[in-house]
Each structure stands twice: as C-alpha cells, then as structure tokens.
Design an enzyme around this catalytic site. Sequence first.
Site, PDB file in Angstrom:
ATOM      1  CD1 TRP A 116      -2.375  -2.213   1.760  1.00 42.00           C
ATOM      2  CD2 TRP A 116      -2.945  -0.899  -0.090  1.00 42.00           C
ATOM      3  NE1 TRP A 116      -3.418  -2.669   1.095  1.00 42.00           N
ATOM      4  CE2 TRP A 116      -3.991  -2.246   0.016  1.00 42.00           C
ATOM      5  CE3 TRP A 116      -3.297   0.042  -1.179  1.00 42.00           C
ATOM      6  CZ2 TRP A 116      -5.060  -2.550  -0.960  1.00 42.00           C
ATOM      7  CZ3 TRP A 116      -4.487  -0.428  -2.182  1.00 42.00           C
ATOM      8  CH2 TRP A 116      -5.231  -1.449  -1.602  1.00 42.00           C
ATOM      9  CG  ASP A 205      -2.753   3.943   4.719  1.00 44.10           C
ATOM     10  OD1 ASP A 205      -4.054   3.616   5.326  1.00 44.10           O
ATOM     11  OD2 ASP A 205      -2.751   3.117   3.487  1.00 44.10           O
ATOM     12  CE  LYS A 230      -8.782  -2.411   4.874  1.00 41.26           C
ATOM     13  NZ  LYS A 230      -8.617  -3.156   3.801  1.00 41.26           N
TER      14      LYS A 230
END
Length: 402
Positions: A116, A205, A230
């Site tokens: 990511w 992040d 999530k």
Amino acid sequence: MTDRSQIVNFGPGPSALPDAVLDEAAKGLLNYQGTGIGITELSHRSKEFGALVKRLESSIREQLNVPSSHSILFTQGGGSGQFSAVVLNLLARHRLLYPDLSNDDRVMDYVVTGSWSKKALEEAKRLGGGRVNVVVDGRQSSKDGKSFDNIPSYDRWSISPNPAFIYYCENETVDGVQFSSDPTSHQAFPHHLIHNPSTTCLVADFSSSFMSRPIPYLANHALIYAGAQKNIGPSGLTILIIRQDLLVDTDAAAKLGANPVPYTMAYKTLSDNNSLYNTPPMFSIYVAALVLEQLKAKGSLQYLEKVNREKAGLLYATLQEGERRGIVKIKVKEGSRSWMNVTFEILGGTEKEFLEGAEQRGFRQLKGHRSVGGIRVSLYNAITLEQVQRLAEYLHEFYESV
Ligand SMILES: Cc1ncc(COP(=O)(O)O)c(C=O)c1O
C-alpha cells in the site's frame, strides 16, 4: 442456507462487524431514532444526522485522545483517494509557504514497507508537482530481496532535511508488516529521526489498524487517515485526523503554480463545510458511530489493545509451533509482524487442503492477497479471542494430519 453464527469471517476488508451493531443498524435503516424515516432516507442536513456526525467525531476524539490542534473530518474515496489528496493538498501547502522553490526542491518522502505504501508512492510520482524521495524500501532488507517482510533498521533510513511531507503506512494489510506500537522497539516508527516534529508534515495511512490500539505520538502526525472498512464499519467512509495548519487555500496555491485540487479532495473545503460539502456516506457514518460506541461501552482502547495482543499472540505462537515442525512458514520477520493481518505459507500438505478444512469448519476469506498468495488471517476488532482459539485448534489438527 448457512447461518451467520456458523461462520468466522477472517476477511481482510470489507470484514466482519459485530452482530449487535448490525442488529441495531438494521433497525435504524428502517426507522432512525423514532423519526419514522430510515437513516439513509433522512436529509444529510437534518439535525438528526448533524448530531450523528458530531457523535462519531467525539467518539474518535475521546478514545484516541486527539488534541485540539487537530480536526476530525469525514470524506469518501477510501485510502486510494487519500493517496492523491495527500499529494495535492500538501504540495499546495508547501507552495504557499515556499512559492519560489522549483518542483525539484519540493520533496515528498515515502517510507515503503509494503504494497500500500508502494501504491501511494506510485501515485505521488504520477501526480508530480514535486520530487519523490524513497526514505527506505523494505524489500532491500527482506529475506529474498523482493518481498515486504520487515520494518527496516533505522540506519537504512534517509529522511530529507525539509520535506513537504513524510508518508508511511502503519499496517500493511497485504503483506502483514506493521510498525510496533512499543516506542522502545526497533520496529517502532522512528519519530526521533524527524528534524522538526511540530512543523514537519508526517502523514500516516492507518486504514487497517485504526482504533485497534492507541496511536503512539499521535500529536506528531500532521495527518492520520483510515478507510472505515476494516475495524470501523462499511466501506465508503474515510476518516481524517488532520492538524489545522494543513487546511490551506488550495486555490491560492494554484494561482502560484500548484496543481489545482478538486473541491471534494481539498481538506479546507471538507473542514469549512463540517464534512458535509457534498452528500456523505450516511449509512457508513451511522454504522461507524455504533461500532465506536459499542467499543467504548466494552472498555478503552487500552483494553482493546490487550485483547488484540492476545489474539495475535495466540495465532503467532501456534504458527511458530507449525514452523518448528516444518509445516507452515510465517512470512514476516519477528518484530515487524502485524496484529491485524497474519500472513503465512503452507509447506506441509497443500494450501488447498488447508483451505478446504478451514472452509468445512466455517472459517472464511483466508486466502492471501492475489499479488502475494499464501494464507492471510485478518484479526480485526470484531474477531473474538474465542474465534482465534478455534482457528488455533484447527491449525493443531492440521499439523497432526500432514
Ligand atoms: C493500508 C491500506 N491502505 C489503503 C487501502 C486502499 O483502500 P481503498 O480500497 O479504500 O481505496 C487499503 C485497502 O485495503 C489498505 O489496506
């Protein structure tokens, strides 16, 4: 038809949400707080919805201890949207501060520890407007030289002296690499390497670890963002914790030569409109508020940290036993292992056999990300210790069977 109670959903996101929250949300979908109108049918400008946004904001502020220097904003576009928004907004800010610098002197520092952060780096390169510096790339210190399996040692890091921002991903969902939350660990984020913490823009992040444990040095971050899907709620909602000096007039920066920023991505537009510049993801906001209120009722983030530590500890210990027997192999080096996404390979027997056995026992979504393969177990907040114990029992059975 399979009953929900027979299933344990170890999916990486969208992922399991607590039953009690979904029961409550189902009622609110039909009739929100006795208004006779469902939550997704109300106006987003109604007093009821305004109060809900405030509730979500104060839940986050209280539980994470967010200082008054930082605003909490809600937007859309997910983590990927922020890959772009970070570059556009922070280069605009840098332009306003230093209008005469060349683009080559506007440095964007990227810490690359997994798939990511690598994607975020690629977006920064694509958008341009500044020069990208790779602070460190975890692949260079990996076992095979090409996988993300570690938080690199600090002597490999090269943070720029005065970057427009420094970017990292706290938990790499695909690879299972996470910074330690213990500030004394050598795999913790090295805040001590940042030259001027109060003015430097540190961006993180936290999509797959938000609200799973306290955030060390939260106030040192200029921006923390997380997609909701999530630990928090359904997809569609992105949460920003943002230091107020990042809320700059991007149009003024564009006049000085910065890239223009779409209104829906400009942090100041979101803030000036109390996160209601355009129609927000109302259902996701509703569920997120319920999830965080339930979490608060159960205990603090310290309590959650304890439970999440136990869950991950049990699974890694079980896998280490499998490693000693040559049946499984944990992908990530010790110290850099994620509490949220546990990644491993099957060496004894086949992956297919392992997954078939898991499926029979009601364990779902265990296949690793398509880019890296193997097995990935996601242990977000809605997964209980008892469910991890059941998975550990299955692993023991699997070890005996091969
Ligand atoms: C750590 C992390 N960052 C970013 C993303 C991208 O998020 P989205 O799909 O919401 O754009 C994900 C998605 O799983 C993620 O896990």
